[in-house]
Scaffold this active site. Structure first.
Site, short mmCIF file in Angstrom:
data_model
loop_
_atom_site.label_atom_id
_atom_site.label_comp_id
_atom_site.label_asym_id
_atom_site.label_seq_id
_atom_site.Cartn_x
_atom_site.Cartn_y
_atom_site.Cartn_z
N ASN A 11 1.01 -1.21 0.03
CA ASN A 11 -0.01 0.04 -0.16
C ASN A 11 0.96 1.24 0.02
O ASN A 11 1.46 1.44 1.06
CB ASN A 11 -0.83 -0.05 1.27
CG ASN A 11 -1.85 1.41 1.47
OD1 ASN A 11 -1.62 2.16 0.34
ND2 ASN A 11 -2.28 1.49 2.50
N TRP A 12 1.08 1.91 -1.08
CA TRP A 12 1.95 3.03 -1.51
C TRP A 12 1.36 4.35 -0.72
O TRP A 12 2.15 5.19 -0.80
CB TRP A 12 2.50 3.01 -2.88
CG TRP A 12 3.07 2.25 -3.50
CD1 TRP A 12 3.41 0.98 -2.87
CD2 TRP A 12 3.60 2.01 -4.74
NE1 TRP A 12 3.99 0.07 -3.84
CE2 TRP A 12 4.22 0.74 -5.05
CE3 TRP A 12 3.49 3.03 -5.99
CZ2 TRP A 12 4.63 0.45 -6.41
CZ3 TRP A 12 4.25 2.56 -6.99
CH2 TRP A 12 4.49 1.40 -7.27
N LYS A 13 0.24 4.21 -0.52
CA LYS A 13 -0.61 5.37 0.32
C LYS A 13 -0.42 6.70 -0.58
O LYS A 13 -0.27 6.60 -2.00
CB LYS A 13 -0.08 5.83 1.78
CG LYS A 13 -0.17 4.43 2.47
CD LYS A 13 0.11 4.74 4.04
CE LYS A 13 -0.21 3.46 4.66
NZ LYS A 13 -0.02 3.90 6.02
N HIS A 97 -9.66 0.98 4.97
CA HIS A 97 -8.38 1.37 5.51
C HIS A 97 -8.45 2.23 6.85
O HIS A 97 -9.49 3.08 6.71
CB HIS A 97 -7.34 1.93 4.69
CG HIS A 97 -5.88 1.81 5.12
ND1 HIS A 97 -5.40 2.63 5.96
CD2 HIS A 97 -4.92 0.94 4.99
CE1 HIS A 97 -3.99 2.57 6.41
NE2 HIS A 97 -3.90 1.64 5.84
N GLU A 99 -6.87 4.82 7.81
CA GLU A 99 -6.71 6.06 7.63
C GLU A 99 -8.12 6.57 6.87
O GLU A 99 -8.58 7.79 7.10
CB GLU A 99 -5.74 6.34 6.86
CG GLU A 99 -4.38 6.04 7.44
CD GLU A 99 -3.13 5.57 6.64
OE1 GLU A 99 -3.15 5.67 5.41
OE2 GLU A 99 -2.32 5.30 7.35
N GLU A 169 -5.44 -4.94 10.85
CA GLU A 169 -4.25 -3.73 10.88
C GLU A 169 -4.63 -3.19 12.20
O GLU A 169 -5.60 -2.14 12.34
CB GLU A 169 -4.34 -3.09 9.72
CG GLU A 169 -4.31 -3.65 8.32
CD GLU A 169 -3.54 -2.61 7.51
OE1 GLU A 169 -2.43 -2.85 7.07
OE2 GLU A 169 -4.27 -1.60 7.07
N GLY A 175 2.30 2.33 10.81
CA GLY A 175 3.18 3.28 10.74
C GLY A 175 4.12 4.00 12.11
O GLY A 175 4.64 4.81 11.92
N SER A 215 3.31 -2.26 10.49
CA SER A 215 4.81 -2.09 10.79
C SER A 215 5.56 -3.44 10.51
O SER A 215 6.28 -3.99 11.17
CB SER A 215 5.14 -1.63 12.25
OG SER A 215 4.64 -0.43 12.33
N GLY A 236 2.75 -1.06 4.38
CA GLY A 236 2.90 0.41 3.99
C GLY A 236 4.20 0.85 3.80
O GLY A 236 4.55 0.55 2.77
N GLY A 237 4.90 1.30 4.81
CA GLY A 237 6.19 1.88 4.78
C GLY A 237 7.15 0.91 4.03
O GLY A 237 7.94 1.45 3.02
C1 PEP Z 1 -0.82 0.26 6.11
O1 PEP Z 1 -1.10 1.38 6.16
O2 PEP Z 1 -1.57 -0.71 5.59
C2 PEP Z 1 0.40 -0.38 6.86
C3 PEP Z 1 0.42 -1.54 7.09
O3 PEP Z 1 1.31 0.78 7.13
P1 PEP Z 1 2.80 0.32 7.66
O4 PEP Z 1 3.18 -0.99 7.26
O5 PEP Z 1 3.60 1.36 7.52
O6 PEP Z 1 2.59 0.05 9.36
#
Ligand code: PEP
Length: 256
Positions: A11-13, A97, A99, A169, A175, A215, A236-237
């Site tokens: 997920n590049w956001k 998600h 967010e 999640e 994040g 994470s 994500g990251g």
């Molecule tokens: C996400 O936002 O779906 C996610 C898992 O982010 P991160 O890996 O950065 O915690």
């Protein structure tokens, strides 16, 4: 032994221009484009879907979007519809998600409409669920997850259910660098599998992939991916850099 193939989704956001996205996927394609042990999905922003889609043409990767509207067309300024995604060869869509829930006010009922629309348009929804830190500390984790799963999947038929993907999640792990312990994650994943069993029966519930997100990185992935009900990761990251994403796919390939 599980019959579920592991899935790693990035997920590049709100990151990467089309050119940045093409550069990233060209590294991914060179490193893991031909592997078939793990399903790999990349989810760039809408603006990079077309160019990234072309960039993965020769790879065993799938293209995912990060959101969509449930209507097929109309006066919804700034929104994107399922048929528009399909026209760009998108096959997956992240829905609900945390967010979107927290920053854009998306409710379970609204997300449910998107899940139904995605399935109707042959898109595989990656339905995200998870508790906040306050909810975990209040002992409400399972209750919150149950509501999000049941409300999010309302009206989904047994014939469509095998196409679902759920992502657990925990909001406090996204994040933040804080990752759920394997026991915390497996407990919720097994609970979700139980909910799917009640909704769709054992055979279908055993087919649905339940991803962990929050994470996840190459250092913690092997332990998480070894859990019975953790079928992959929503990343994500660590999906923004080729090396970490490639290592996550390799970790999933090695997980038993
Ligand atoms: C996400 O936002 O779906 C996610 C898992 O982010 P991160 O890996 O950065 O915690």
């Amino acid at each position: 032994m599980t019959l579920r193939k592991k899935l790693i989704a990035g997920n590049w956001k709100m990151n990467k221009t089309p050119a940045d996205g093409v550069a990233l996927v060209s590294e991914l394609v060179a490193a893991i484009g031909k592997q078939t042990d793990v399903d790999v999905v990349v989810c760039p922003p809408f603006t990079a879907l077309e160019s990234v889609g072309r960039g993965i043409d020769d790879a065993n990767f799938k293209l995912g979007a990060q959101n969509m509207h449930f209507e097929a067309s109309g006066a919804f300024t700034g929104e994107i519809a399922a048929p528009m995604l399909r026209a760009l060869f998108v096959t997956h869509v992240i829905l609900g998600h945390s967010e979107r829930r927290a920053l854009f006010g998306e409710t379970d009922a609204f997300i449910n409409q998107k899940v139904i629309a995605a399935l109707k348009n042959q898109l595989r929804p990656i339905l995200c669920v998870g508790e906040t830190l306050a909810e975990r500390e209040a002992g409400d984790t399972l209750k919150v997850v149950q509501t999000q799963v049941e409300a999010g999947l309302e009206g989904v038929g047994k014939d469509q259910a095998p196409n679902l993907i759920i992502a657990y999640e925990p909001v406090w792990a996204i994040g933040t660098g804080k990752v759920a312990t394997v026991d915390q994650a497996q407990e919720v994943h097994a609970f979700i599998r139980g909910l799917l069993t009640k909704l769709f029966g054992e055979t279908i519930a055993q087919k649905v992939r339940i991803l962990y997100g929050g994470s996840m990185k190459p250092s913690n992935a092997p332990e998480l991916l070894a859990q019975k009900d953790i079928d992959g990761g929503l990343i994500g990251g660590a999906s923004l850099e080729a090396r970490s994403f490639v290592d996550l796919v390799k970790a999933a390939a090695e997980a038993k």
